[in-house]
Design a protein around this motif. Structure first.
Motif, mmCIF file in Angstrom:
data_model
loop_
_atom_site.group_PDB
_atom_site.id
_atom_site.type_symbol
_atom_site.label_atom_id
_atom_site.label_comp_id
_atom_site.label_asym_id
_atom_site.label_seq_id
_atom_site.Cartn_x
_atom_site.Cartn_y
_atom_site.Cartn_z
ATOM 1 N N ASP A 22 0.824 -1.211 0.000
ATOM 2 C CA ASP A 22 0.000 0.000 0.000
ATOM 3 C C ASP A 22 0.863 1.268 0.000
ATOM 4 O OD1 ASP A 22 0.913 -0.536 2.538
ATOM 5 O OD2 ASP A 22 -1.047 -0.531 3.496
ATOM 6 N N THR A 23 1.989 1.272 0.747
ATOM 7 C CA THR A 23 2.839 2.471 0.777
ATOM 8 C C THR A 23 3.519 2.695 -0.577
ATOM 9 O OG1 THR A 23 4.642 1.146 1.723
ATOM 10 C CG2 THR A 23 3.278 2.400 3.260
ATOM 11 N N LEU A 58 0.920 4.085 -2.783
ATOM 12 C CA LEU A 58 0.581 5.439 -2.331
ATOM 13 C C LEU A 58 1.623 6.446 -2.819
ATOM 14 C CD1 LEU A 58 -1.406 7.102 -0.532
ATOM 15 C CD2 LEU A 58 0.167 6.680 1.372
ATOM 16 N N GLU A 60 2.154 8.480 12.058
ATOM 17 C CA GLU A 60 1.547 7.578 11.082
ATOM 18 C C GLU A 60 2.331 7.640 9.772
ATOM 19 O OE1 GLU A 60 -0.014 5.117 8.936
ATOM 20 O OE2 GLU A 60 -1.057 5.214 10.872
ATOM 21 N N GLN A 61 2.813 6.481 9.305
ATOM 22 C CA GLN A 61 3.670 6.469 8.121
ATOM 23 C C GLN A 61 2.932 6.892 6.850
ATOM 24 O OE1 GLN A 61 5.365 2.755 6.906
ATOM 25 N NE2 GLN A 61 3.421 1.685 6.767
ATOM 26 N N TYR A 62 1.638 6.638 6.770
ATOM 27 C CA TYR A 62 0.900 7.070 5.579
ATOM 28 C C TYR A 62 0.908 8.595 5.460
ATOM 29 C CZ TYR A 62 -0.804 2.263 5.457
ATOM 30 O OH TYR A 62 -0.872 0.901 5.417
ATOM 31 N N THR A 113 8.416 5.728 4.771
ATOM 32 C CA THR A 113 8.120 4.323 5.072
ATOM 33 C C THR A 113 9.138 3.719 6.029
ATOM 34 O OG1 THR A 113 7.156 4.068 2.859
ATOM 35 C CG2 THR A 113 7.733 2.057 4.036
#
Length: 474
Positions: A169-170, A173, A367-369, A402
């Motif tokens: 996902d990362t 993203l 939060e990494q996102y 990340t």
């Protein structure tokens, strides 16, 4: 009347929180919750001073918590998974065969490679650490290897796969937000991430020399194997449970239903294979498994898991995100980022600022996102203006966002790792080699120009026009 928050006042909550954190965690050896609450209070006061009403500040906190809800659900499910898999003999089986097959001297290298392969296949560092990582901790500790070293190797391998997998996902993203083709993005990360992994494996090979088998260690391992056989039904068929979960995730089944399947199979294994009553199996899900043994080492290894064991982690994630929510939605983080942009004068300083901004967001917003989303919005136009291809930005977002998330104890990643592997971020940080070597490599490339791709004047003008259209539409 709300106005843009002054840089120094925007910095104040962060400084207060970090000082409180250092005192509480390092000096007084306490949990990090209260320092984060102190930082939240200071952030709320600053926001109030700049015209925000309490109701608005409260909404900022709720928005922050909402961002962490997917992570909180996964954290709770991992707690249930650990309890079910230990009770079902799945973890014991993985430890048993690991001790039979893997030599202590090559264990760190082996577990890093296994985690890298699994994470590359399924695109999830968390799923890898919550399954392979848990068993790896048990195997390594049984061999006499310090837990922080094992955790570092597990993290390095897991984040290599997470960063390089097209299923991650990362990864999607970072490429999506910068309008970079996914496989162009992944190929560009080869230059920083492959050398980072090779350096990490070299360090783990060097560290592993200290754990070559001797008579004492061989006797301890043999004793552990015997006690595992006495305490559990060991069967290679139990390995099908983690294998099925990995296959489900690789087939793009979402993490939540895949973990639920793993929990159900672990529960059934405890009742049917291990022959324990349903009461015990339910207890393992709620409060963790309890092994009946006089061996303190084995008890410490397997008396864990369950939903209750994750409540410390869940509460930390919630508190951290209330702090991050105020910083993000009041504009304090934007004020800090704008100050970073002022020092950008060259390609090297731009990429260095991007890496720094990603890490700062990991520290402040937990939060990494968000550490990918916010810097991508702030730096996209600057990269284009300096005639830099978007893949330079997408790589910097992953290298700085990340990977560095694991070093912040109150970040959802640091929180998850502590709850899953049982090792604090400050303890495993020196051994998470890949996670700090890759940003350093990225920084070297930035200032030397190696692998930095430029845009032509025509491409620059075309992208700037497209960005202007997006801003107008937004």
């Amino acid at each position: 009347m709300k106005k843009e928050i002054n840089f120094w006042l925007a910095l104040l909550p962060l400084v207060v929180m970090i000082i409180a954190m250092l005192l509480a965690v390092i000096v007084f050896e306490q949990a990090p919750h209260v320092p984060l609450i102190i930082g939240t209070v200071v952030a709320a006061i600053v926001a109030w001073k700049y015209g925000y009403k309490w109701k608005e500040i409260e909404e900022m906190m709720y928005k922050g918590i909402k961002l962490a809800l997917p992570a909180i659900v996964i954290i709770m499910l991992v707690g249930l998974t650990i309890g079910a898999w230990i009770g079902g003999g799945i973890v014991a089986t993985m430890i048993y065969y690991g001790l039979e097959i893997i030599s202590p001297s090559i264990f760190l290298v082996t577990i890093a490679i296994i985690c890298a392969i699994v994470s590359l296949a399924i695109g999830s560092s968390w799923a890898t650490m919550g399954t392979i990582g848990v068993a790896g901790m048990g195997i390594g500790i049984s061999m006499g290897i310090p837990a922080p070293m094992i955790a570092g190797a597990v993290i390095s391998g897991s984040y290599f796969g997470d960063k390089m997998s097209p299923l991650s996902d990362t990864t999607n993203l970072a490429s999506g937000l910068t309008h970079t083709d996914l496989f162009v993005h992944i190929k560009h990360m080869f230059y920083t991430t492959i050398p980072g992994l090779l350096i990490a494996l070299g360090v783990y090979a060097y560290l592993g020399k200290d754990f070559g088998e001797n008579a004492s260690e061989s006797a301890d391992i043999a004793q552990t194997i015997v006690e595992l056989q006495e305490s559990f039904v060991i069967s290679p068929f139990l390995l099908l449970v983690p294998l099925l979960v990995i296959v489900l995730v690789a087939m793009k089944v979402p993490a939540v239903p895949a973990l639920v399947v793993g929990i159900a199979l672990g529960f059934l294994s405890q009742v049917i294979v291990q022959g324990e009553p349903i009461t015990n199996a339910l207890g393992a899900l709620q409060s963790g498994y309890t092994i009946d043994t006089t061996n303190e080492f084995l008890a410490g290894l397997l008396n864990r898991g369950g939903l209750d064991s994750m409540m410390f982690t869940v509460s930390l994630a919630i508190v951290a995100m209330t702090f991050g929510g105020i910083l993000e939605f009041s504009g304090m983080l934007r004020s800090l980022m704008n100050q970073l942009l002022k020092v950008v004068k060259s390609t090297g300083s731009l990429i260095a600022s991007t890496l720094g901004a990603c890490f700062l967001t990991n520290v402040t917003c937990s939060e990494q996102y968000i550490s990918i989303v916010i810097p991508s919005r702030m730096f996209a136009k600057v990269y284009t203006e300096k005639e830099l291809h978007s893949k330079n930005l997408s790589r910097a977002l992953e290298d700085g966002g990340t990977l560095t998330s694991v070093f912040v104890p109150w970040n959802t990643c640091g929180v998850f790792i502590f709850g899953t592997l049982g090792v604090h971020a400050f303890a495993y940080a020196p051994y998470a080699i890949l996670n700090f070597v890759v940003p350093i490599i990225s920084l070297i490339y930035a200032f030397t120009g190696f692998t930095i791709t430029k845009l032509s004047k025509e491409e620059k003008n075309e992208i700037l026009a497209s960005q202007a259209e997006e801003e107008a539409a937004g």
